[in-house]
Design a protein around this motif. Structure first.
Motif, PDB file in Angstrom:
ATOM      1  N   VAL A   1     -41.478 -14.049 -11.225  1.00  0.00           N
ATOM      2  CA  VAL A   1     -41.458 -15.390 -10.770  1.00  0.00           C
ATOM      3  C   VAL A   1     -42.007 -15.676  -9.671  1.00  0.00           C
TER       4      VAL A   1
ATOM      5  N   ASP B   1     -36.998 -12.855  -1.767  1.00  0.00           N
ATOM      6  CA  ASP B   1     -36.291 -13.447  -3.002  1.00  0.00           C
ATOM      7  C   ASP B   1     -37.235 -13.346  -4.037  1.00  0.00           C
ATOM      8  N   THR B   2     -38.503 -13.569  -3.973  1.00  0.00           N
ATOM      9  CA  THR B   2     -39.518 -14.131  -5.069  1.00  0.00           C
ATOM     10  C   THR B   2     -40.122 -12.295  -5.575  1.00  0.00           C
TER      11      THR B   2
ATOM     12  N   THR C   1     -43.263 -18.040  -6.806  1.00  0.00           N
ATOM     13  CA  THR C   1     -42.677 -18.952  -5.648  1.00  0.00           C
ATOM     14  C   THR C   1     -43.944 -19.407  -4.709  1.00  0.00           C
ATOM     15  N   VAL C   2     -44.069 -20.638  -4.613  1.00  0.00           N
ATOM     16  CA  VAL C   2     -45.041 -21.568  -3.839  1.00  0.00           C
ATOM     17  C   VAL C   2     -44.282 -22.124  -2.729  1.00  0.00           C
ATOM     18  N   ALA C   3     -44.569 -21.776  -1.373  1.00  0.00           N
ATOM     19  CA  ALA C   3     -43.965 -22.151  -0.225  1.00  0.00           C
ATOM     20  C   ALA C   3     -44.871 -22.762   0.753  1.00  0.00           C
TER      21      ALA C   3
ATOM     22  N   ARG D   1     -37.253 -16.759   1.241  1.00  0.00           N
ATOM     23  CA  ARG D   1     -37.981 -16.872  -0.114  1.00  0.00           C
ATOM     24  C   ARG D   1     -38.945 -15.873  -0.250  1.00  0.00           C
TER      25      ARG D   1
ATOM     26  N   LEU E   1     -45.757 -14.670  -4.782  1.00  0.00           N
ATOM     27  CA  LEU E   1     -45.789 -15.613  -3.768  1.00  0.00           C
ATOM     28  C   LEU E   1     -46.898 -16.265  -3.344  1.00  0.00           C
TER      29      LEU E   1
ATOM     30  N   THR F   1     -49.330 -12.876 -11.352  1.00  0.00           N
ATOM     31  CA  THR F   1     -47.977 -12.493 -12.196  1.00  0.00           C
ATOM     32  C   THR F   1     -48.320 -11.598 -13.299  1.00  0.00           C
TER      33      THR F   1
END
Length: 242
Positions: A156, A175-176, A158-160, A172, A179, A151
């Motif tokens: 932002v 949109d992030t 995101t952890v998925a 997701r 990742l 980053t």
């Protein structure tokens, strides 16, 4: 509770013994009762990580998962099976601690980050003393393996989980800024399609066995269509910087 030993959920980090914290190292070396999760028929990554650190008189408490991928996650039998398993593990650990000795539960990564120890912590709290030692997460080991920051600035992250439905993954990912995707394994083909649908295939990396001897870092477009359990997909943020 005053006569009981303490159960320590000890984060081991991403899989290298020299990435344990000083506190984790001290507890693993000094505690006689050592518990850990493993798949039946396997030593388990957590146990292998500390192989050279254990006391010669260590008492090992192996907690073998009754199921991993044999039953679909949405099958009621899956939850029922694991609930019984965690209840049994809870009783075993509580009984060990009631003898007055501390117990160390070895945890891959960080105990409170998608780890099995969380299910024990919620059941043990209030019954015996429980403490947690944080650990370096597997995802931190993965993005450091790429040699690139994950980053920048206002990115932002995101952890998925790759177990999510394909359309949800694609949304997701789109949109992030940055990742991390975990729990890949047999979900890699679905994840590939989701990354492609989000238009971010060229930015994606696949890191296998981060910080372990078998570590492998590959761009997703060059990776094979199978991935081991210890795999993480990354997309690095490209945000504000001086």
């Amino acid at each position: 509770m005053s006569a009981s030993g303490t159960i320590h959920g000890v984060g081991l980090g991403p899989g290298a013994a020299d990435l344990l914290s000083v506190r984790a190292d001290r507890l693993v070396r000094g505690t006689r009762q050592i518990a850990y999760f493993r798949k039946k028929g396997h030593t388990g990554r957590a146990r292998s990580t500390v192989d050279s650190l254990l006391r010669t008189d260590a008492v090992e408490i192996a907690m073998e998962y009754p199921v991993t991928t044999e039953i679909p996650l949405d099958d009621p039998a899956y939850n029922a099976c694991l609930q019984a398993f965690y209840a049994d593990c809870t009783e075993r650990l509580a009984e060990a601690a009631r003898g007055g000795e501390d117990v160390v539960v070895l945890c891959e990564g960080d105990p409170f980050f998608y780890g099995s120890f969380m299910h024990l912590h919620s059941r043990l709290s209030g019954r015996v003393p429980v403490e947690v030692v944080p650990g370096i997460t597997g995802m931190a080991g993965a993005w450091n393996a790429t040699g690139l920051p994950i980053t920048w600035g206002d990115d932002v992250l995101t952890v998925a989980m790759a177990t999510l439905p394909e359309a949800e993954l694609a949304r997701r990912i789109h949109d992030t800024d940055a990742l991390v995707v975990m729990k890949i394994g047999r979900n890699l083909p679905k994840l590939r399609r989701a990354v492609a649908a989000a238009g971010r295939e060229d930015a994606a990396w696949l890191v296998e066995y981060a910080a372990m001897p078998e570590q492998r870092v590959t761009r997703l477009v060059d990776a094979e269509n199978v991935a081991p359990y210890f795999s993480i997909l990354l997309i690095h943020g490209q945000g504000r910087r001086p």
